[in-house]
Enzyme design. Structure first.
Site, PDB file in Angstrom:
ATOM      1  NE  ARG A  85      49.909  23.540  42.746  1.00  0.00           N
ATOM      2  CZ  ARG A  85      50.649  22.657  43.457  1.00  0.00           C
ATOM      3  NH1 ARG A  85      51.613  23.078  44.261  1.00  0.00           N
ATOM      4  NH2 ARG A  85      50.403  21.368  43.355  1.00  0.00           N
ATOM      5  CE1 TYR A 137      39.962  47.406  43.204  1.00  0.00           C
ATOM      6  CE2 TYR A 137      40.423  45.449  44.506  1.00  0.00           C
ATOM      7  CZ  TYR A 137      39.856  46.040  43.394  1.00  0.00           C
ATOM      8  OH  TYR A 137      39.197  45.268  42.481  1.00  0.00           O
ATOM      9  CG  ASP A 208      47.703  48.270  45.757  1.00  0.00           C
ATOM     10  OD1 ASP A 208      48.159  48.524  44.622  1.00  0.00           O
ATOM     11  OD2 ASP A 208      46.622  47.682  45.933  1.00  0.00           O
ATOM     12  CE  LYS A 233      42.548  46.691  38.219  1.00  0.00           C
ATOM     13  NZ  LYS A 233      42.616  46.925  39.647  1.00  0.00           N
TER      14      LYS A 233
HETATM   15  C1  LIG Z   1      42.288  46.251  40.837  1.00  0.00           C
HETATM   16  C2  LIG Z   1      43.053  46.535  42.074  1.00  0.00           C
HETATM   17  C3  LIG Z   1      43.379  45.516  42.984  1.00  0.00           C
HETATM   18  C4  LIG Z   1      42.914  44.106  42.817  1.00  0.00           C
HETATM   19  O1  LIG Z   1      43.471  43.494  41.717  1.00  0.00           O
HETATM   20  P1  LIG Z   1      42.735  42.325  40.854  1.00  0.00           P
HETATM   21  O2  LIG Z   1      43.753  42.012  39.836  1.00  0.00           O
HETATM   22  O3  LIG Z   1      41.477  42.903  40.311  1.00  0.00           O
HETATM   23  O4  LIG Z   1      42.465  41.221  41.824  1.00  0.00           O
HETATM   24  C5  LIG Z   1      44.139  45.863  44.097  1.00  0.00           C
HETATM   25  N1  LIG Z   1      44.533  47.141  44.315  1.00  0.00           N
HETATM   26  C6  LIG Z   1      44.223  48.133  43.474  1.00  0.00           C
HETATM   27  C7  LIG Z   1      44.675  49.528  43.782  1.00  0.00           C
HETATM   28  C8  LIG Z   1      43.472  47.872  42.339  1.00  0.00           C
HETATM   29  O5  LIG Z   1      43.144  48.888  41.520  1.00  0.00           O
END
Ligand SMILES: *Cc1c(COP(=O)(O)O)cnc(C)c1O
Length: 434
Positions: A85, A137, A208, A233
């Site tokens: 961890r 998001y 982000d 993503k």
């Molecule tokens: C999908 C997404 C998240 C969250 O990520 P997860 O891996 O699904 O928890 C945060 N910001 C953006 C822009 C996203 O597309």
């Protein structure tokens, strides 16, 4: 040569390849910034954090599933690791690769993009205030309003951050949260402008960068303090891992966030780190192709009489095109776009049922193209009035362009637009109204 500290454990010497990844004249010299990489993105993607196995010569790292590591005496681990961890080889290697691609000194991986957000917010004291772009998001919006608030952290949303930021800053403001491009309307924020104001007040800026990936945009180069990704993503890119990462330069953040990564324990498995690292090695190829495809699809949609508007930062018609040119690699628009169809919500729904290559599904950034209707899917949780105020109309369709062939994607989208429009005319005729 300075050594890089990995995980909460002791420093380890740079590996042979890392030496050529950093400046020849002395590695990590100034604590405020990562050294300018001497290698280009594709080379870093393939090689950063990818040492050969010193025992076997294996070119690809093995998956280290062990949760614990032997010690030669009490408190004296044999190698670099104690308990997985806290740190493990696969996570270390992945973090090192992301740090290289984001021009950061450090990166920390988490079990999801959402866990990354949660851990960063946990670093704030109760009573702190955050300023955020409005169209974040959905999960981030939910975390801000339903979880952070309960822990005494308040968030103010702004639809025009660059104009409002100075006024919105309070005594307790600790963080400014940016998504650029935003989801799903693809509007942009000039990161440098916001960071300049924020830094005058000692406020950190988080970006982000999920929608563009580090290939298209490196927020730290534009003044951001932390860049976060949903690795789920583009970085992993194959729609088979849920994971997140944060990258930054400051030693203080490194200490605080490493502590929280371990203390909260929202960490990814070694196997997921290994898969995401494999995906990352082709990020430049995928992101380039997706962006090329999205530009072709966006241009075709813009020329269609059945389309009301197209949101894509790679088009000259995008109202913030100048920011894209300044902030994105070669002015690329990335792989995401959205558009409004004539015929209302039902046309948007019909479009998503008529595509043959684009799969109707949430998420984005994979090799396969996806489509969705934000008002009924990813953004259904936001009340209609608020949604429409930020441009998320019922007739909006969001596309994630994959790496299939541009011609096939373009044809698929155009035939689906045609069918959605014919359906709209038919139902108009039958109902005599919209
Ligand atoms: C999908 C997404 C998240 C969250 O990520 P997860 O891996 O699904 O928890 C945060 N910001 C953006 C822009 C996203 O597309």
């Amino acid at each position: 040569m300075t050594v890089q500290v990995k995980g909460p454990l002791s420093p380890r010497p740079l590996r042979p390849f890392e030496r050529i990844l950093t400046n020849e004249d002395g590695g990590i010299d100034t604590p405020a910034r990562a050294p300018t990489p001497v290698l280009n993105f594709g080379t870093l993607a393939v090689h950063a954090g990818s040492p050969h196995d010193p025992a076997t010569g294996a070119v690809i790292e093995s998956i280290s599933l062990s949760t614990t590591f032997a010690q030669s005496a009490v408190g004296k681990p044999i190698g670099l690791y104690e308990y997985s961890r806290s740190a493990n080889p696969n996570r270390d290697n992945f973090e090192e690769a992301v740090a290289a691609l984001e021009h950061a000194r450090f990166a920390l991986a988490f079990s999801s993009g959402s866990a990354t957000t949660a851990t960063i917010l946990q670093s704030l004291a109760a009573g702190s205030h955050i300023i955020s772009v409005s169209d974040v998001y959905g999960g981030t919006h939910r975390y801000f309003t339903k979880v952070a608030l309960a822990h005494g952290v308040e968030v103010t949303f702004s639809p025009s951050l660059e104009l409002d930021v100075e006024e919105l800053i309070r005594e307790q403001t600790k963080l400014i949260w940016i998504e650029s491009p935003s989801n799903p309307t693809l509007s942009l924020v000039d990161i440098r402008n916001v960071a300049t104001v924020a830094h005058k007040h000692g406020i950190l800026v988080v970006v982000d960068n999920t929608f563009l990936s580090p290939y298209v945009q490196n927020p730290l180069d534009h003044g951001a303090d932390i860049v976060v990704h949903s690795v789920t993503k583009y970085i992993n890119g194959h729609s088979d891992v849920v994971m997140g990462v944060a990258a930054f330069n400051s030693d203080e953040l490194k200490e605080r966030l490493t502590f929280l990564q371990n203390a909260i324990g929202a960490v990814p498995s070694p196997f997921d780190c290994w898969l995401a690292h494999r995906g990352l090695k082709t990020l430049h190829l995928r992101a380039r192709e997706a962006s090329k495809n999205a530009l072709e699809v966006a241009s075709a949609l813009e020329a269609s009489p059945n389309v009301i508007a197209v949101n894509y930062p790679g088009l000259d018609s995008h109202k913030q095109r100048a920011i894209a040119v300044k902030q994105h690699r070669d002015g690329m628009g990335g792989g995401m776009l959205s558009f409004r169809l004539k015929g209302g919500h039902s046309a948007a729904e019909r479009f998503c049922q008529q595509t043959r290559i684009f799969t109707l599904a949430e998420s984005l950034g994979g090799v396969e193209s996806l489509c969705e209707v934000p008002s009924a899917m990813t953004h259904a949780g936001i009340p209609k009035e608020q949604r429409e105020a930020i441009g998320v109309f019922d007739d909006l369709v969001r596309l994630s362009c994959g790496v299939e062939d541009a011609d096939d994607l373009k044809k698929d989208v155009l035939q689906a637009v045609e069918k959605a429009a014919v359906g709209a005319k038919l139902s108009n005729g039958l109902n005599g109204s919209k």
